[in-house]
Design an enzyme around this catalytic site. Structure first.
Site, short mmCIF file in Angstrom:
data_model
loop_
_atom_site.label_atom_id
_atom_site.label_comp_id
_atom_site.label_asym_id
_atom_site.label_seq_id
_atom_site.Cartn_x
_atom_site.Cartn_y
_atom_site.Cartn_z
N LYS A 1 -14.09 2.19 -2.94
CA LYS A 1 -14.96 2.65 -1.85
C LYS A 1 -16.18 3.37 -2.40
CE LYS A 1 -11.72 3.61 1.92
NZ LYS A 1 -11.16 4.63 2.81
N GLU B 1 0.82 -1.21 0.00
CA GLU B 1 0.00 0.00 0.00
C GLU B 1 0.86 1.27 0.00
OE1 GLU B 1 -2.92 0.29 3.26
OE2 GLU B 1 -4.45 0.43 1.69
N HIS C 1 7.92 -26.76 0.71
CA HIS C 1 7.17 -27.80 0.02
C HIS C 1 6.07 -27.23 -0.87
CE1 HIS C 1 8.90 -31.22 2.35
NE2 HIS C 1 9.22 -30.21 3.14
#
Lengths: 471, 471
Positions: B440, B297, B326
């Site tokens: 938003k 960010e 793994h």
């Protein structure tokens, strides 16, 4: 969607890739003509993957295990009846599938539920060797009422075997001669170290079929036993895989795994070396971890099948909606055009939660009052797709009608087949992992395993590290 | 290391970047001369970050909160005395720090411990709005003995406010008029929606200082209250940050954050658009999530400070050693040269676990018998560094003597300062997040918030998605 449609078809997992296309996101997207051309030219990926079906035993797991399922269920019933806690000892492909499926299909606070409402014994997957982790686990479980499922195909996985040795000694302390009855072994039928031990002590044993590598093993006993112990409908899981396999066999049109593979190839060609997977459901949070292994280990390869050095492979990134909107979406909208974001959306969540009319004195949040968390989540997913697309970044949506055993089975097969097709398209072996040998051998050498003296000398020569590069 | 050294110096977090250098990993590494030149030329990053100190209030949190700490401790004591469960309602920067610090410093199965051995009340951080998650949480907590810490600087974070409305209604049902005493508010001192509510109902309230953005807020009451409630030594946390700040202030030599920033810049110039963080300790697993927000960010930006379009930003990737050996190491060794891997190693783990001599009939695992999980973990870290380096991929090691509050405080400041320096070096604003506004606003529009009619029309125009891109 019509309710007269058969249930399996209503539960079909679909893909919407509109936001991969230049038409919708602008010049950074894929042109329709390029997609059509690639879709036609890449069809050999389907043909060859279908032709190699017999070698890809993971693909048939949904239909070849009728002998195995009764044994899985018998052992699961024994565990459910006799134990309060069930612990998987395994790592990588022996852990990520069981974790993903449990998170997807059971209560999000499963272990905290009282025994009478829980779907089975408490469930832990120990997929690391951090000493604090082992010590902390032993603090909270009662060995006398705990069963352990040791999962290792070779029976030589250092991490799992180290855990096993610790647990055997602890069980001997706790239950004496009964220790072996607390262990269930999932391993290779003939080769490997564990089968002899299991037979000698009469332990319940399940087998990893030949041709099923760790990251493709969730639908064999590796994943089925833990799921069955926790009350998950393993037949529905397998049926979901079968349904998706049918959608993908023998055709390119309407084949979602093939469509995803073609899109991935085009995105790689456009410079996307990153593949983000971002489910909008806490239940699918660890599905992203399972996917990350599948994608990274299958496609991250130094050489192609002809031995050419290629150093290919997208890096998978795990994100969770809406949480990571507050962590990663600034980067996804503002940052480089180096990634494809695969959103996973869920039409119907298992709960509906209303947002009550409280704090009505705050006008800024009035729009929330009377809505639902479901609507908020859906809106945020749509809004994020919109924002990412508007900024010109490629993204697509995998749509799940619900998160249930049937749709999760589909999702597993969808991504496994996409990965197999990608192996064909990149001309690499998607089923090996030669790059992990170096680290394994170096570990053996450091711990003094017999036969690794040369490697130890090599490590000693290399360890004369330079003090000036420390701060 | 000498035991006569003062404790704080023995607990110093260090960086070993030998494996970033061409000298050790070959031509894909950084040449010594290029590093020296960059180290000299980039020093303005330190000067300018120091000069802007007053605007970066997060940097002084270790030394300016003497008034705040007694109030944090008072509220924490009240919670510890009166409640069995403590739930944070927050998202992004209000959640990732509290989760990371709790995981780092408390028992890995903290909530499963019996109350008498636990370090405080049960602890949950609700950082998503998935309806199943809320529903499942309410299944397992008893509202009558649960305190909620609502963390939102603006008091308008949709997710947190939606959760708050649900919890208020539920508390009213469960405890009637007492509901407000179960809520603790952490918010802006003057602006925002929550302060009025908190005052009207006499709720305990803590403040997010001006100039402290979400992702830099762990060392203010956002992080300090949850830590104190769970029995963590918050003064040691702050002292660790102070110690690291001192190491980094006013100099480039011996400044580990600056060294990391210069290395990051050089790696980016060599085409590394991916930054992997891979702690070898379960306790630091969620520290990687905190780091991922900070790095993504702060540095993922479309424009620089002059308004030029740059689309910069490395994508952070979270991994966990040894588990993800793994899963990801095949890619890290065989894949493209597009990433830097930051390993975090721990010299002394909080537990020592011996591997007993069992199953001695298996020669393949004899080397494990009599060793410890600690030695196995250390060897695997070293072996993985070796394998990644040998394949020519850049990696470095952050060394922690222990994981304790003091070293975790250092780690927080180390990465915050590295991020701030990177902002200078990339000439971007590391402290804003303009790219999240679009999403938003689209959410507001979809949910019918007043004042967003234009956006809703825009969304409707865009939603005529093309059916032919679905499968």
């Amino acid at each position: 969607m019509s309710n007269t449609m058969p249930w399996r078809d209503r539960m079909r997992v679909k893909v919407d890739f509109s936001n991969m296309m230049a038409e919708n996101i602008g010049e950074r997207g894929i042109r329709d003509i390029d997609f059509s051309e690639a879709f036609e030219n890449c069809s050999y990926a389907v043909t060859q993957t279908d032709a190699a079906r017999n070698a890809m035993r993971w693909r048939d797991l949904h239909s070849v295990q009728s002998d195995v399922l009764p044994e899985v269920k018998r052992i699961a019933e024994r565990v459910r009846r006799s134990y309060d806690t069930f612990v998987v000892l395994g790592i990588g492909g022996s852990a990520l599938g069981p974790i993903a499926v449990q998170q997807a299909l059971n209560h999000l606070h499963y272990n905290s539920l009282p025994a009478e409402t829980r779907n089975g014994p408490k469930f832990y997957v120990e997929d690391n060797i951090d000493p604090q982790r082992m010590s902390d686990l032993l603090d909270i479980i009662d060995l006398r009422s705990t069963a352990f499922n040791v999962i290792s195909k070779s029976g030589s996985t250092s991490e799992t075997m180290a855990q096993l040795l610790i647990i055997i000694a602890a069980l001997k302390d706790a239950v004496g001669d009964e220790w072996a009855s607390h262990l269930i072994i999932t391993t290779d039928r003939e080769r490997g170290n564990l089968i002899g031990v299991a037979k000698a002590h009469g332990m319940d044993t399940l087998y990893v079929p030949d041709g099923v590598g760790g990251r493709f093993s969730e639908l064999c006993p590796v994943g089925l036993l833990p799921a069955a112990v926790c009350g998950i409908d393993i037949e529905a899981l397998l049926d979901g895989a079968r349904y998706m396999d049918e959608l993908c066999t023998g055709k390119t049109a309407g084949n979602p795994a093939y469509t995803l593979a073609v899109l991935s190839l085009l995105a790689i060609k456009k410079g996307c070396n990153i593949s983000v997977i971002m489910p909008y459901s806490d239940s699918l949070k660890y599905f992203a971890d399972w996917y990350a292994q599948l994608w990274a280990e299958s496609l991250g390869k130094a050489t192609d099948r002809c031995g050419n050095i290629v150093h290919c492979g997208q890096t998978p990134v795990k994100a969770l909606g809406v949480t990571d909107q507050h962590s990663q979406v600034q980067l996804y909208t503002g940052g480089p055009f180096d990634k494809v974001i695969t959103f996973i959306g869920v039409d119907n969540h298992r709960a509906n939660v209303c947002i009550p009319r409280e704090l009505t004195e705050i006008p800024d949040i009035a729009f929330l009052c009377g809505s639902t968390l479901n609507a908020l989540l859906d809106s945020e997913l749509y809004a994020t797709q919109y924002a990412v697309s508007k900024s010109g970044h490629m993204n697509l949506l995998v749509c799940m009608p619900e998160v249930n055993a049937f749709t999760v089975g589909q999702l597993i097969m969808l991504f496994e087949l996409q990965t197999a097709y990608m192996g064909e398209l990149l001309n690499i072996d998607a089923f090996d992992q030669p790059g992990v040998e170096e680290g394994k051998n170096a570990t053996y050498a450091l711990l003094g395993k017999r036969g690794f003296d040369d490697k130890r000398e090599e490590l000693e020569r290399a360890s004369a590290s330079t003090i000036r590069y420390r701060v």
